[in-house]
Write an enzyme that holds these catalytic residues in place. Structure first.
Site, PDB file in Angstrom:
ATOM      1  N   LYS A  22       0.840  -1.210   0.000  1.00 21.04           N
ATOM      2  CA  LYS A  22       0.000   0.000   0.000  1.00 21.04           C
ATOM      3  C   LYS A  22       0.875   1.260   0.000  1.00 21.04           C
ATOM      4  CE  LYS A  22      -1.558   1.439   4.157  1.00 21.04           C
ATOM      5  NZ  LYS A  22      -1.250   2.813   4.606  1.00 21.04           N
ATOM      6  N   ASN A  23       1.826   1.309   0.921  1.00 22.69           N
ATOM      7  CA  ASN A  23       2.593   2.550   1.080  1.00 22.69           C
ATOM      8  C   ASN A  23       3.519   2.812  -0.107  1.00 22.69           C
ATOM      9  OD1 ASN A  23       1.228   2.970   3.428  1.00 22.69           O
ATOM     10  ND2 ASN A  23       2.871   2.243   4.779  1.00 22.69           N
ATOM     11  N   CYS A 117      -4.582   7.144   9.706  1.00 22.57           N
ATOM     12  CA  CYS A 117      -4.931   6.484  10.969  1.00 22.57           C
ATOM     13  C   CYS A 117      -4.694   7.421  12.155  1.00 22.57           C
ATOM     14  CB  CYS A 117      -4.081   5.228  11.158  1.00 22.57           C
ATOM     15  SG  CYS A 117      -4.733   3.803  10.294  1.00 22.57           S
ATOM     16  N   ARG A 122       0.728  13.483  13.966  1.00 24.15           N
ATOM     17  CA  ARG A 122       1.094  13.433  12.547  1.00 24.15           C
ATOM     18  C   ARG A 122       1.019  14.803  11.848  1.00 24.15           C
ATOM     19  NH1 ARG A 122      -1.336   8.131   9.721  1.00 24.15           N
ATOM     20  NH2 ARG A 122       0.708   8.057   8.763  1.00 24.15           N
ATOM     21  N   ASP A 306       4.746   0.029  12.203  1.00 22.49           N
ATOM     22  CA  ASP A 306       3.531  -0.621  11.696  1.00 22.49           C
ATOM     23  C   ASP A 306       3.428  -2.076  12.151  1.00 22.49           C
ATOM     24  OD1 ASP A 306       3.061   1.748  10.445  1.00 22.49           O
ATOM     25  OD2 ASP A 306       3.529   1.055   8.423  1.00 22.49           O
ATOM     26  N   ARG A 398      -8.309  -0.411   4.606  1.00 24.49           N
ATOM     27  CA  ARG A 398      -7.413   0.594   4.010  1.00 24.49           C
ATOM     28  C   ARG A 398      -6.118  -0.049   3.519  1.00 24.49           C
ATOM     29  NH1 ARG A 398      -6.049   5.088   7.749  1.00 24.49           N
ATOM     30  NH2 ARG A 398      -4.840   5.521   5.889  1.00 24.49           N
TER      31      ARG A 398
HETATM   32  N1  EPU Z   1       6.276  13.862  11.497  1.00 25.17           N
HETATM   33  C1  EPU Z   1       6.264  15.175  11.920  1.00 25.17           C
HETATM   34  N2  EPU Z   1       6.127  16.147  10.969  1.00 25.17           N
HETATM   35  C2  EPU Z   1       5.997  15.854   9.646  1.00 25.17           C
HETATM   36  C3  EPU Z   1       6.025  14.515   9.230  1.00 25.17           C
HETATM   37  C4  EPU Z   1       6.163  13.528  10.188  1.00 25.17           C
HETATM   38  O1  EPU Z   1       6.373  15.467  13.107  1.00 25.17           O
HETATM   39  O2  EPU Z   1       5.870  16.782   8.841  1.00 25.17           O
HETATM   40  C5  EPU Z   1       6.439  12.804  12.508  1.00 25.17           C
HETATM   41  C6  EPU Z   1       5.220  11.894  12.617  1.00 25.17           C
HETATM   42  O3  EPU Z   1       4.215  12.450  13.432  1.00 25.17           O
HETATM   43  C7  EPU Z   1       5.818  10.637  13.167  1.00 25.17           C
HETATM   44  C8  EPU Z   1       7.193  10.603  12.526  1.00 25.17           C
HETATM   45  O4  EPU Z   1       7.470  11.926  12.093  1.00 25.17           O
HETATM   46  O5  EPU Z   1       5.951  10.743  14.549  1.00 25.17           O
HETATM   47  C9  EPU Z   1       7.335   9.652  11.360  1.00 25.17           C
HETATM   48  O6  EPU Z   1       6.340   9.901  10.404  1.00 25.17           O
HETATM   49  P1  EPU Z   1       6.572   9.629   8.853  1.00 25.17           P
HETATM   50  O7  EPU Z   1       6.489  10.926   8.149  1.00 25.17           O
HETATM   51  O8  EPU Z   1       7.763   8.778   8.656  1.00 25.17           O
HETATM   52  O9  EPU Z   1       5.282   8.773   8.535  1.00 25.17           O
HETATM   53  P2  EPU Z   1       4.324   8.917   7.275  1.00 25.17           P
HETATM   54  O10 EPU Z   1       5.127   9.123   6.059  1.00 25.17           O
HETATM   55  O11 EPU Z   1       3.228   9.872   7.588  1.00 25.17           O
HETATM   56  C10 EPU Z   1       4.381   6.419   6.612  1.00 25.17           C
HETATM   57  C11 EPU Z   1       3.385   5.324   6.455  1.00 25.17           C
HETATM   58  C12 EPU Z   1       2.893   4.884   7.821  1.00 25.17           C
HETATM   59  C13 EPU Z   1       4.077   4.456   8.682  1.00 25.17           C
HETATM   60  C14 EPU Z   1       5.115   5.586   8.753  1.00 25.17           C
HETATM   61  C15 EPU Z   1       6.373   5.216   9.503  1.00 25.17           C
HETATM   62  C16 EPU Z   1       2.346   5.896   4.354  1.00 25.17           C
HETATM   63  C17 EPU Z   1       1.138   6.337   3.637  1.00 25.17           C
HETATM   64  N3  EPU Z   1       2.250   5.814   5.671  1.00 25.17           N
HETATM   65  O12 EPU Z   1       3.687   7.486   7.242  1.00 25.17           O
HETATM   66  O13 EPU Z   1       2.060   3.764   7.567  1.00 25.17           O
HETATM   67  O14 EPU Z   1       3.639   4.149   9.977  1.00 25.17           O
HETATM   68  O15 EPU Z   1       5.490   5.974   7.413  1.00 25.17           O
HETATM   69  O16 EPU Z   1       7.007   4.162   8.906  1.00 25.17           O
HETATM   70  O17 EPU Z   1       3.351   5.595   3.739  1.00 25.17           O
HETATM   71  C18 EPU Z   1       0.382   2.180   8.009  1.00 25.17           C
HETATM   72  O18 EPU Z   1       0.591   1.712   6.868  1.00 25.17           O
HETATM   73  O19 EPU Z   1      -0.297   1.579   8.901  1.00 25.17           O
HETATM   74  C19 EPU Z   1       0.976   3.474   8.349  1.00 25.17           C
HETATM   75  C20 EPU Z   1       0.524   4.231   9.352  1.00 25.17           C
END
Ligand code: EPU
Length: 428
Positions: A22-23, A117, A122, A306, A398
């Protein structure tokens, strides 16, 4: 309304095919917005996040059609608007990366604050700050970011945290920027590497992926390509733990060992047999007991957040006490309150969950709190006595294509049934 009903006690066995990630698919689909002409993407999973993103695309003039069950043809040549449908964008996280992609195409974009989620705050501050360093300007009005830029300009960016989404977003924005961009302290997830490989196959010049510094030399134009989405390491991990908790023996076809090293190493510590074979991984539990293990979530290549709810669930029937530390998301232990209804002994103390293994779980009605937490409850149901009934399945939908069908195929006593309020089937 649909619920999952699972009667525990069946050891899973057989082969499960691990579908596309998915990601990875979400990131590559957004990247494909940069590309004029028809991109052909294989191994695209069919789940509600993908469905939502494709609906966003179609409302913006992008043509997106599945030509076979998991092959998608996507043509963004006729992208007609810089404004994304806000209600759909708010339903998911990955849609926020459209901001940089659409600004590359039009010089401006309007994208709502994303959803996803409910596992933590976030925020999107790293994304906005990085795009600003590439020369963009933003205002936030009524929950919608309005961005503009003449053309992104290469910059030297250092991330505060190796955020996966930010790294992907900035890589997309820098692909057609003027000059060279470096992203330091970047994420190194397989989905980050694969996005770069997709963009490079389209003519981008990205190096350093998989390390802590990515270098992107901006190019003028891209061309379409044919490309495959990675097998989903989160699905692989989910079925691996399902096999282990049930005392089973399952082959995860297409799973890539290297992408899940941390999970498998903890499973080995817990006494589970893990064998990397040709085109997949075999997971088998030989011992009666599961040994306790401690683990801590970290950015890749650390233990993936995850998989935290999934492995933690296995440890609820471990032979001793395990300590799980969640460092990425402050709100990712909500599933443990549901597991407590099934007899699990979990105490939360700040970022730690202290899990004391119990002899048995007992089936109960539980509510899926988020995507991975929901899958964790299904896994708990596989080993619980009696029937576990899981509601709020939209979270699970999802990210898992055919979870129930795949578990049935492996021998689980599980069904997904439509129920009327107050009308609970007595057997499954
Ligand atoms: N963060 C910030 N500011 C930002 C961006 C992120 O503070 O502008 C923080 C987040 O709150 C978190 C940390 O940085 O504490 C890491 O977040 P990251 O940006 O790496 O996560 P993401 O890109 O929003 C993706 C996956 C998530 C997975 C995370 C970590 C997608 C669509 N989602 O999220 O997947 O948990 O990376 O590996 O790619 C899932 O599939 O269940 C899922 C939640």
């Amino acid at each position: 309304m649909e619920h999952i009903f699972v009667r525990g006690g069946k050891a899973l066995s057989g082969v499960v095919e691990i579908g596309g990630s998915k990601n990875d698919a979400l990131a590559i689909l957004v990247g494909a917005i940069l590309v004029p002409g028809v991109s052909i993407l294989h191994n695209v999973p069919v789940n509600t996040d993908i469905h939502n993103l494709l609906n966003i695309f179609r409302q913006m003039g992008v043509q997106a059609n599945f030509t076979s069950s998991n092959t998608l043809e996507l043509d963004a040549s006729n992208l007609t608007t810089s404004e994304t449908p806000h209600d759909l964008v708010r339903q998911m996280r990955a849609s926020f990366n459209l901001l940089g992609a659409i600004m590359t195409r039009f010089g401006h974009a309007e994208v709502a604050m994303p959803g996803g989620c409910n596992i933590g705050a976030r925020p999107v501050n790293f994304h906005i700050e990085g795009l600003r360093q590439l020369g963009a300007e933003f205002t936030l009005e009524h929950g919608v970011y309005h961005g503009k830029v003449d053309r992104f300009l290469g910059a030297d960016i250092n991330l505060e945290f190796p955020s996966a989404g930010t790294t992907q977003h900035l890589m997309i924005a820098a692909t057609c920027a003027m000059g060279t961009t470096t992203i330091g302290n970047c994420a190194a997830e397989p989905e980050v590497v694969n996005l770069a490989e997709f963009l490079n196959a389209c003519g981008a010049k990205i190096t350093g992926v998989g390390t802590s510094v990515i270098v992107i030399e901006g190019v003028q134009t891209l061309h379409p390509t044919e490309f495959s989405i990675l097998p989903d390491r989160m699905q692989a991990g989910t079925y691996a733990v399902a096999a282990a908790i049930s005392g089973g023996d399952v082959f995860l076809k297409h799973a890539i060992y290297d992408h899940s090293r941390h999970l498998f190493s903890k499973m080995l510590d817990a006494g589970i047999q893990i064998d990397a074979e040709l085109d997949g991984i075999r997971v088998k539990r030989n011992a009666n007991t599961i040994l306790p293990v401690d683990f801590k979530t970290m950015p890749h290549p650390g233990f993936p957040t995850d998989m935290q709810p999934i492995l933690a669930t296995m440890l609820t029937i471990g032979d001793g006490t395990s300590v799980v530390t969640e460092t990425i998301y402050e709100n990712r232990f909500r599933f443990t309150m549901e597991l407590a209804k099934m007899g699990a002994d979990v105490r939360i103390s700040g970022r730690n969950a202290i899990i004391t293994g119990v002899k048995r779980l007992s089936g109960a009605p539980v509510v899926s709190p988020d995507l991975r937490g929901g899958a964790a409850l299904v896994i708990a149901g596989l080993v619980a006595e009696g029937v576990t009934e899981i509601s709020d399945l939209h979270h699970i939908d999802r990210g898992y294509e055919n979870l129930v069908g795949n578990l049935q195929h492996l021998g689980a006593d599980i069904d997904r049934l439509t129920i009327k309020e107050g009308n609970i089937p007595c057997s499954v």
